[in-house]
Scaffold this active site. Structure first.
Site, PDB file in Angstrom:
ATOM      1  N   LYS A 122     -64.273 -53.080  16.570  1.00 14.36           N
ATOM      2  CA  LYS A 122     -64.050 -53.452  17.966  1.00 14.36           C
ATOM      3  C   LYS A 122     -62.695 -54.140  18.137  1.00 14.36           C
ATOM      4  O   LYS A 122     -62.120 -54.120  19.230  1.00 14.36           O
ATOM      5  CB  LYS A 122     -65.177 -54.357  18.460  1.00 14.36           C
ATOM      6  CG  LYS A 122     -66.483 -53.572  18.684  1.00 14.36           C
ATOM      7  CD  LYS A 122     -67.651 -54.468  19.012  1.00 14.36           C
ATOM      8  CE  LYS A 122     -68.930 -53.646  19.152  1.00 14.36           C
ATOM      9  NZ  LYS A 122     -70.133 -54.500  19.069  1.00 14.36           N
TER      10      LYS A 122
ATOM     11  N   GLY B 277     -68.538 -50.706  11.541  1.00 16.60           N
ATOM     12  CA  GLY B 277     -69.369 -51.418  12.509  1.00 16.60           C
ATOM     13  C   GLY B 277     -68.499 -52.166  13.504  1.00 16.60           C
ATOM     14  O   GLY B 277     -67.383 -51.728  13.840  1.00 16.60           O
ATOM     15  N   SER B 278     -68.963 -53.323  13.885  1.00 18.89           N
ATOM     16  CA  SER B 278     -68.309 -54.035  14.994  1.00 18.89           C
ATOM     17  C   SER B 278     -66.937 -54.584  14.659  1.00 18.89           C
ATOM     18  O   SER B 278     -66.199 -54.967  15.573  1.00 18.89           O
ATOM     19  CB  SER B 278     -69.213 -55.166  15.479  1.00 18.89           C
ATOM     20  OG  SER B 278     -70.428 -54.618  15.938  1.00 18.89           O
ATOM     21  N   VAL B 279     -66.561 -54.673  13.400  1.00 16.47           N
ATOM     22  CA  VAL B 279     -65.201 -55.152  13.142  1.00 16.47           C
ATOM     23  C   VAL B 279     -64.173 -54.170  13.693  1.00 16.47           C
ATOM     24  O   VAL B 279     -63.035 -54.534  13.986  1.00 16.47           O
ATOM     25  CB  VAL B 279     -64.908 -55.442  11.642  1.00 16.47           C
ATOM     26  CG1 VAL B 279     -65.715 -56.634  11.144  1.00 16.47           C
ATOM     27  CG2 VAL B 279     -65.147 -54.218  10.784  1.00 16.47           C
TER      28      VAL B 279
END
Lengths: 485, 461
Positions: free
Chosen positions: A222, A218-220
């Site tokens: 990013k 997920g966004s980690v």
């Protein structure tokens, strides 16, 4: 009659010669094969009969062998079995040295490791039973306890690292099990326990921190995308990135929204800094497309993706998908599609950022000691890789501080300490269910601990449990125990 | 003549005494070893045990000094050493099985050992000259056959470990085959001495072999029939091979005709093959021999024994440090594997050498014996020990299929121990006769015919 008696003596000699050959064949040439024959109870008993080394956490044994009166001579006990199960593994008469350090460091614990050869030479000559080496771990019991308690009943994992050395400070995976149940001498109960654990759908024996089914980050992820962008020198924190309400993936009709359908900054563009702070999906999907799969994969590998690690427990390599089309590359920008990570890998990303861009090799064994506690070997911290430049690390740190101070990760804030972090909510399947992530480190200016937390979705549907809601508080507890140690 | 009578050959009795003390020393060392390894202490009764053991064997040594001064000096120390080591191993396995004082197998074995030694002394007393035995040739035959066939009888016959080699009367079990071995050796010796001329001189030559006449084939066919019957009815290849092999060997020694060996081996192989094709239990044994690790095998005994021997390796685990008790019958059929595990290949070689030496001294006695009966009897007894070791150890090590024979002097069990001590006594008696200087013999070279009155031995002393 003397001549046939002499010939008879020759026959007798031949019979004895046959026996000498047969016994030599069995006891010398075949001995090793026979010892390794499956189901050879003697080998099991002998290995089990050794005084196996203990596993220590700050001087306190979490696994040790205690003498018994029965045939097996020793029983392995785990003083805080459930808390350390995935670190220690189990040592069972029936199932042998299984999982954890019991398996990965079996040769050291059993005393048969080649590094112990010269120390064991006197034992060999005097016929004394060799004793195993004692392992002193890098685990900090306070942090381990904080992680264990904070994760509570939820399924998931927590890994904490010392960013400057790579020492693993905590490793927790839930659900857990009690290795004492497998080390018992009640062999039928052991078998029952093992079969029950093996059949359990929640897979309590799996170490989710390093070797579970890999999680989508997920966004980690990013953080890796942002690192790639900064390292490319085409972007800086103030670069404006397009951030529409919905971003249509290249070459498709499919579009992705931001979390909750919000715009990231109120305008059409958002800076890279704010994209990280608010975890903007559309700008990162666009950014991934700009950077390309090759650059993203290369940066991910700098952090350790795709590499096998032994800490000494074997770590499943995390992976960035190969051969993805443009739309899929866009999805990888927000840590979806086929990006797969272990919590340890995510912690290594944070630790690398915390350590001025230098990722250190994670390790679990601090010191190997002899039975009398004299030191045999101490692990020296080793650089794993220079993943990013110091300036990139500084810029990323600033963004991560903003995430906690003024963004999606505010629940990870520790009073009086500057925390850097990143949330993640990784959808899996098609029904919207998502794993909650948080990774970060503290204090931001002098990092002492880096952490990664993953909490599995409680149900198969979307429950509203984002990384900021579920994982950040757990990370907060762990970071707090880490900066106060 | 008077000038030569002053020369007295060495009796070897002092050598024997030294070796005897040495043998007991080794046994006591093993006893201490087991005590330390299993119990963590030196056995409290070490001195008493050693003292009694020494007293009994030195007593036997004194009997030899008195009654058989010229007997072979190696036989008694070797038998003592083997018997003592067997006792230590049986005690060690008692400990492993958790048996306590009072129910120790070793306790009973000590009694049997003492009885064996006493009976051996009695044999030396009663039989002043082994040639008396020749008078009992046919009685020995009947006794031997009856003993051999006893386990096949209903009610008293008893099966253990798949072989029907035991009889059980009033709670005592007994392996009559062990005693039958002696009786049959006496019979073979007496019979072959009387008939050897007929069996060796008459016949036609064919392909360089002297073939016997058809009617002279009777005895070997009878022995063959008996051995095949044992193989089938008692389910034991070992006893069958032992008796037939013994007969063929003695027949060869008596006649010096290789043709007998060829005829005998062909007969046995043919019979064994037919038995293999016809009887399931023989097939089981053979399959177990060919593939002991087959998971579908009916028994994992051979596999466990092999694992034990492999575990011992070159140097062994040390007495009391291995796991010989994981193999079934570790103190009887498999006692040799127990030694192999704890003393290693080195220990195995030493023990096989002891047996080889024992057999060699027996055969040497046969060569030294001055008349046919003594030669045949000594050769037969010595060969029977050698063959038995071959069958037992060969069974454990997969040289031949596994059988249920005991290991001479080592295995727990009274019948075997007593029989082997009697064999030693007979060999001592024959060797005394063989080594005795002419001047001390009176009745020498007088071959008593079957049924003649007993000669007066020992008159020269």
């Amino acid at each position: 009659m003397n001549s046939p008696i002499r010939k008879l003596a020759v026959v007798v000699s031949l019979m004895f010669a046959a026996l000498l050959v047969a016994t030599t064949w069995i006891q010398f040439f075949q001995a090793e094969t026979l010892r390794e024959t499956a189901g050879n109870r003697r080998t099991l008993l002998q290995e089990y009969g050794r005084d196996r080394g203990a596993i220590l956490v700050q001087g306190t044994p979490i696994a040790e062998s205690e003498p018994t009166d029965n045939d097996l001579r020793w029983i392995r006990t785990y003083s805080q079995g459930r808390r350390y199960a995935h670190v220690s593994g189990y040592y069972s008469f029936t199932y042998g040295a299984g999982l954890g350090l019991e398996r990965s460091a079996n040769a050291l614990l059993a005393g048969s490791d080649s590094s112990l050869f010269y120390r064991r030479l006197p034992d060999l000559l005097t016929g004394r039973e060799p004793t195993g080496a004692t392992l002193e771990l890098t685990i900090d019991p306070t942090i381990q306890q904080a992680a264990d308690e904070a994760l509570g009943d939820r399924r998931g994992a927590v890994v904490a690292l010392d960013p400057s050395t790579g020492a693993i400070l905590a490793m927790v995976s839930h659900p857990t099990y009690d290795p004492n149940r497998l080390a018992s001498h009640n062999l039928s109960a052991v078998q029952e326990s093992y079969e029950e654990l093996a059949a359990d759908d929640s897979r309590p024996m799996t170490n989710r921190a390093i070797a579970g089914d890999l999680y989508p980050p997920g966004s980690v992820f990013k953080l890796v995308v942002a690192a790639t962008a900064l390292e490319s020198n085409q972007f800086d924190p103030d670069s404006e990135l397009p951030s529409p309400l919905r971003y249509t993936l290249p070459g498709t009709e499919t579009s992705i929204p931001n979390f909750g359908g919000s715009s990231c900054s109120g305008g059409d563009t958002t800076t890279l800094f704010d994209s990280v702070r608010v975890s903007c999906n559309t700008s990162f999907a666009w950014l991934a497309g700009e950077l390309g799969a090759e650059a993203l994969n290369a940066q991910a590998e700098e952090f350790g993706f795709g590499q096998s690690l032994q800490v000494p427990l074997p770590v499943t390599p995390s992976s960035y998908p190969v051969g993805a089309d443009d739309a899929q590359v866009g999805l990888t920008g927000i840590g979806q599609y086929d990006v797969r990570v272990t919590p340890l890998q995510v912690a290594m990303v944070s630790a690398g950022i915390a350590n001025n861009g230098q990722v250190m090799t994670p390790y679990l064994i601090e010191t190997v000691r002899d039975k009398d506690l004299s030191e045999i070997d101490t692990t020296t911290a080793q650089e794993f890789n220079d993943a990013i430049s110091e300036s990139t690390a500084e810029e990323l740190t600033e963004m991560m501080v903003a995430v906690v101070e003024d963004g999606s990760g505010y629940r990870a804030a520790v009073p009086g300490v500057q925390v850097a972090g990143k949330t993640g909510t990784a959808e899996y399947g098609s029904s919207g269910a998502a794993h909650a992530w948080f990774t970060g480190f503290a204090p931001a200016d002098d990092p002492q601990i880096a952490v990664a937390v993953v909490v599995e979705s409680a149900t198969d549907d979307w429950t509203g449990e984002t990384g900021g809601v579920v994982a950040a508080p757990i990370a907060r507890a762990v970071l707090e125990s880490g900066v106060n140690r | 003549m008077t000038t030569i009578t002053t020369f007295r050959p060495r009796t070897g009795r002092t050598t024997e005494l030294i070796l005897l003390v040495f043998a007991i020393g080794i046994v006591m060392l093993a006893y201490v070893n087991v005590g330390l390894a299993v119990r963590g202490e030196v056995p409290a009764n070490l001195l008493t045990t050693g003292g009694i053991f020494l007293a009994v064997t030195v007593g036997f040594h004194l009997v030899l000094r008195w009654r058989a001064r010229y007997a072979d000096p190696l036989l008694l120390p070797i038998a003592t050493l083997l018997n003592g080591l067997g006792l230590v191993m049986i005690l060690r396995l008692d400990y492993a099985a958790g048996r306590e004082m009072g129910s120790l197998v070793a306790g009973r074995q000590v009694m049997w050992s003492a009885l064996g030694i006493i009976l051996a002394a009695v044999v030396l007393f009663v039989i002043r000259d082994h040639r008396v035995l020749r008078r009992y040739t046919y009685i020995a035959m009947v006794a031997g056959f009856v003993l051999l066939l006893m386990p096949m009888l209903p009610l008293i016959g008893h099966e253990e470990n798949g072989s029907r080699l035991w009889i059980r009367i009033a709670g005592f079990s007994f392996q009559p085959g062990e005693v039958a071995k002696i009786a049959l050796t006496v019979f073979f010796a007496g019979y072959l001495v009387a008939t050897r001329d007929a069996l060796s001189l008459v016949g036609r030559r064919f392909l360089g072999l002297q073939l016997p006449r058809g009617r002279d084939l009777g005895p070997i066919l009878a022995a063959w029939g008996l051995s095949i019957m044992i193989l089938v009815a008692q389910r034991d290849l070992g006893s069958s091979l032992l008796f037939f092999g013994l007969f063929v060997a003695m027949l060869y020694v008596a006649t010096e005709r290789v043709s007998w060996i060829i005829i005998g081996l062909s007969l046995f192989c043919a019979g064994a093959y037919v038995a293999f094709r016809l009887f399931a239990h023989v097939q089981t044994r053979v399959n177990l021999w060919l593939d002991p690790f087959d998971p579908t095998a009916s028994s994992d005994q051979v596999a466990k024994g092999l694992m034990g021997m492999g575990h011992g390796g070159l140097f062994g685990t040390g007495l009391g440090e291995g796991f010989p008790h994981l193999t079934y019958f570790a103190n009887s059929d498999y006692i040799f594997a127990s030694f192999a595990e704890e003393l290693g290949l080195i220990g195995v070689f030493a023990m096989l050498m002891l047996y080889a030496l024992l057999v060699e001294r027996g055969l040497r006695t046969a060569i030294g014996a001055r008349e046919g009966f003594g030669k045949l009897l000594a050769a037969g007894l010595a060969f029977s020990i050698g063959l038995q070791i071959f069958v037992v150890v060969g069974g454990l090590t997969r040289v031949i299929p596994l059988t249920g024979l005991t290991t001479p002097f080592l295995s727990a069990g009274g019948s075997s121990l007593i029989a082997n001590w009697i064999i030693v006594a007979l060999l001592l008696r024959i060797s005394d006769h063989a080594r005795r200087p002419v001047a001390e013999r009176v009745t020498d070279e007088v071959q008593p015919a079957v049924g003649a009155t007993a000669p007066q031995p020992g008159g020269g002393r």
